[in-house]
Design an enzyme around this catalytic site. Structure first.
Site, PDB file in Angstrom:
ATOM      1  N   ASP A 191     -10.217  -3.467  -5.039  1.00  0.00           N
ATOM      2  CA  ASP A 191      -9.348  -2.519  -4.359  1.00  0.00           C
ATOM      3  C   ASP A 191      -9.329  -1.218  -5.140  1.00  0.00           C
ATOM      4  OD1 ASP A 191      -7.292  -1.181  -3.026  1.00  0.00           O
ATOM      5  OD2 ASP A 191      -5.741  -2.645  -3.507  1.00  0.00           O
ATOM      6  N   SER A 193       0.834  -1.204   0.000  1.00  0.00           N
ATOM      7  CA  SER A 193       0.000   0.000   0.000  1.00  0.00           C
ATOM      8  C   SER A 193       0.872   1.259   0.000  1.00  0.00           C
ATOM      9  CB  SER A 193      -0.960  -0.057   1.192  1.00  0.00           C
ATOM     10  OG  SER A 193      -2.006   0.873   1.053  1.00  0.00           O
ATOM     11  N   HIS A 219      -8.032  -5.196  -0.601  1.00  0.00           N
ATOM     12  CA  HIS A 219      -6.842  -4.497  -0.155  1.00  0.00           C
ATOM     13  C   HIS A 219      -6.455  -4.970   1.249  1.00  0.00           C
ATOM     14  CE1 HIS A 219      -3.979  -1.167  -0.312  1.00  0.00           C
ATOM     15  NE2 HIS A 219      -4.217  -1.018   0.981  1.00  0.00           N
TER      16      HIS A 219
END
Length: 315
Positions: free
Chosen positions: A256, A161, A286
Site C-alpha cells: 500500500d 484511508s 489497500h
C-alpha cells in the site's frame, strides 16, 4: 512484498476488467465506478438490530446526512458505546452505501452503535469542508447521545484511508477544544501526510488498487493549493504536538502506498505518550477491509478492530 492469494485475485480482477484509472475520470464518474466495485467486492450486508437515517446540523446551511447502525442482539432500550465512522475514498469518492457492510459488521462485532457520516466531497467542496463536517457530526453525536441511545462517555471515531485521515484530525481538534471526549481513534490504512513523501509511494507506485497517480489526483481535488499540504488538518503527521489525543488503533497494509506514513504516524503517537496498537497486514492491499466477498482476511481483521474498540470502551 508477498501478496495474499485473495488480494492477488482482486488485483487480477481489476486488471482483467479494464477499469480505467480514477485519475482519468471525472469525480462523478469515479464515484459511480467505486460504488460498482463495492458491489462486486463487499460481502452481503449482515442484518443489524436497527438502521436509522439521521440529520444533523452542519457547518453550512445544509444538514449533514448520517446513518445509524445498532448492533444485532442489542435492545432499543440499551445505552451503547458509539463509533462515529468516516468512509474512505480520497475525500472525492465513497458514500454511506460503499461502506454499509463494514459499518454493519463493526456494529455487530463490537455490540455498539455506529454512526456513519456523509461528509461533503471534493472537488465540489474543497478542504477543510470534510474536516468541518466530520467534527460537527462527532460533536452532535456527543450532544445528542441520550436521544440516540449512546453512552457519551464511550465514544470513538474511526475511518479507512481518507476517513482515517479525518478521524486523526477530528481527534486532534477534540483534544484542542476539550470536547468531545474520545476513548479511541481507529485509523485504518490512513493517509496522514498529503506531501506523499514516504518511501512506500515509490515501492507501490503502480499496479495496485491505490497508486501514486491516483493519490495525486485525490490530493489535487481535495486541497485548495500546495500550501494546504502543510496544514495539520490535511496532514496530521505534520502536527507539532500529538500528545493528549485519544488512544489509537493504527492498521496498515504491506502492499500500500500509505503503509509507511501510517506506521510513521503510529510511532509519533507513541513518542508523544499516546497508547497505540499497531496492526500490520504485510500481505494485504489497500482497501482490503471492504473486500470481504473475495478477501477472507477482511472479516477477522474487522473482528479484531471491534475487539480493540470494546477494550477501549471498557478501560
Amino acid at each position: 512484498m508477498a501478496v495474499d492469494r485473495d488480494a492477488e485475485r482482486v488485483l487480477e480482477m481489476v486488471r482483467l476488467s479494464g477499469r480505467p484509472p480514477y485519475e482519468t475520470l471525472s469525480a462523478p464518474e469515479a464515484r459511480e465506478l467505486f460504488l460498482a466495485a463495492r458491489e462486486v467486492l463487499a460481502p452481503d450486508p449482515p442484518p443489524v438490530a436497527e438502521v436509522r437515517k439521521l440529520s444533523a446540523p452542519g457547518p453550512t446551511d445544509a444538514a449533514l446526512r448520517l446513518r445509524l447502525y445498532r448492533g444485532a442482539a442489542t435492545a432499543s432500550s440499551d445505552t451503547l458505546p458509539a463509533l462515529v465512522y468516516f468512509h474512505g475514498g480520497g475525500w472525492v469518492i465513497g458514500d454511506l452505501d460503499t461502506h454499509d457492510s463494514l459499518c454493519r459488521h463493526l456494529a455487530n462485532a463490537a455490540q455498539c452503535i455506529v454512526v456513519a457520516v456523509d461528509y461533503r466531497l471534493a472537488p465540489e467542496h474543497k478542504f477543510p469542508a470534510a474536516v468541518e463536517d466530520c467534527f460537527a457530526a462527532t460533536s452532535w453525536v456527543a450532544q445528542e447521545a441520550a436521544a440516540l441511545g449512546v453512552d457519551r462517555e464511550r465514544l470513538a471515531v474511526g475511518g479507512d484511508s481518507a476517513g482515517g485521515n479525518l478521524a486523526a484530525v477530528v481527534s486532534l481538534i477534540a483534544r484542542d477544544r476539550g470536547a468531545p471526549e474520545l476513548r479511541c481513534q481507529a485509523l485504518l490504512y490512513p493517509t496522514v501526510e498529503c506531501g506523499m513523501t514516504h518511501a512506500s509511494y515509490n515501492r507501490f507506485a503502480e499496479g495496485y488498487v491505490l497508486t501514486r497517480p491516483t493519490m495525486k489526483w485525490f490530493r489535487e481535488h481535495y486541497l485548495r493549493g500546495p500550501a494546504d499540504v502543510e496544514d495539520w488538518r490535511a496532514s496530521p503527521w505534520r502536527a507539532a504536538d500529538l500528545s493528549g489525543v485519544a488512544p489509537a488503533l493504527v492498521l496498515t497494509a504491506g502492499n500500500d502506498v500509505l503503509c509507511d506514513e501510517g506506521e510513521a504516524y503510529a510511532r509519533r503517537l507513541q513518542q508523544a505518550g499516546v497508547p497505540v496498537q499497531l496492526r500490520h497486514f504485510p500481505d494485504q492491499i489497500h482497501g482490503f477491509l471492504t473486500m470481504g466477498k473475495i478477501v477472507q482476511a477482511a472479516q477477522p481483521a474487522l473482528d479484531d478492530i471491534a475487539a480493540v474498540l470494546r477494550a477501549a470502551w471498557d478501560a
